[in-house]
Enzyme design. Structure first.
Site, PDB file in Angstrom:
ATOM      1  N   THR A  13      14.983   3.844   2.838  1.00 22.76           N
ATOM      2  CA  THR A  13      15.312   3.175   3.546  1.00 22.76           C
ATOM      3  C   THR A  13      14.172   3.113   4.825  1.00 22.76           C
ATOM      4  O   THR A  13      14.093   2.314   5.816  1.00 22.76           O
ATOM      5  CB  THR A  13      16.718   3.752   4.222  1.00 22.76           C
ATOM      6  OG1 THR A  13      16.441   4.989   4.750  1.00 22.76           O
ATOM      7  CG2 THR A  13      17.696   4.280   3.495  1.00 22.76           C
ATOM      8  N   ASP A  18      -2.127   9.602   1.939  1.00 17.44           N
ATOM      9  CA  ASP A  18      -2.688   9.663   0.300  1.00 17.44           C
ATOM     10  C   ASP A  18      -4.470   9.853  -0.210  1.00 17.44           C
ATOM     11  O   ASP A  18      -5.029   9.555  -0.475  1.00 17.44           O
ATOM     12  CB  ASP A  18      -1.936   8.612  -0.594  1.00 17.44           C
ATOM     13  CG  ASP A  18      -0.129   9.469  -0.597  1.00 17.44           C
ATOM     14  OD1 ASP A  18      -0.714  10.807  -0.267  1.00 17.44           O
ATOM     15  OD2 ASP A  18       0.345   8.976  -1.310  1.00 17.44           O
TER      16      ASP A  18
END
Ligand code: URA
Length: 200
Positions: A97, A194
């Site tokens: 979402t 990341d």
């Protein structure tokens, strides 16, 4: 300089080492630029030779990185403001979402004179920043003492923050076109955390 550093961060072939160097350099550039945000005061200072006028900061800033990517912006701000109080806000976004939720908050005491610098390199939907601002306000902050510092903001995320938080200060190195269906910034640089922390 900001554009060349952003280009290194955007490039999918940039190594982790190069990525960290460019991100740390960009964070330092922003920390220097933010100096203009701080009120200064003048006072007398004695050099070994004579007395002259010096300049100092009026108030201590409060630095609040949004975990985890905001940690990358913290070191240069701490270096220039070694007496700053530091708080942490942890948000994570639901990958489906893209709605952020709070999982951690630890804030130092502050008053309305302390500039609060909220550190988050990426403003996508603006949801995490809006949530962090809500947490700061419920801890007693007023919007106009908060400045959000970021590497890249999407047009959409910035417009949302300007609408929801009209008194918020914004320092953003690069404004990007928009967001894709998964709410990644376009052209962006992928997942900042990341790539910086090597958790791809
Ligand atoms: N966070 C990131 O690291 N990248 C994006 O594109 C959006 C949010």
């Amino acid at each position: 300089m900001k554009k060349t550093l952003i280009t290194v961060l955007r490039n999918r072939n940039t190594s982790v080492e190069q990525y960290r160097i460019a991100a740390d350099q960009l964070a330092t550039v922003l920390a220097i630029e933010c100096d203009a945000l701080f009120q200064k005061t003048t006072f007398d200072v004695d050099t070994p030779i004579t007395r002259t006028q010096g300049v100092g900061y009026k108030q201590k800033p409060v630095l609040v990185p949004i975990l985890r990517s905001g940690l990358v912006l913290l070191p240069p701000f701490m270096r220039f403001h070694p007496a700053a109080a530091i708080g942490f806000i942890g948000t994570r976004r639901d990958e489906k979402t893209a709605i952020p939720e709070l999982y951690y908050s630890k804030l130092p005491p502050f008053n309305h004179d302390n500039p609060i610098l909220l550190l988050d390199p990426m403003i996508a939907t603006g949801g995490s920043a809006a949530l962090a601002i809500k947490i700061l306000k419920s801890a007693g902050a007023i919007e106009k003492q908060i400045t959000l510092i970021s590497f890249i903001g999407s047009r959409e995320g910035i417009a949302r923050l300007q609408k929801e938080c009209p008194d918020l200060g914004l320092v953003v190195a690069q404004v990007d076109e928009g967001l894709n269906d998964q709410k990644w910034i376009v052209p962006g640089l992928g997942d900042f955390g990341d790539r910086y922390f090597g958790t791809l």
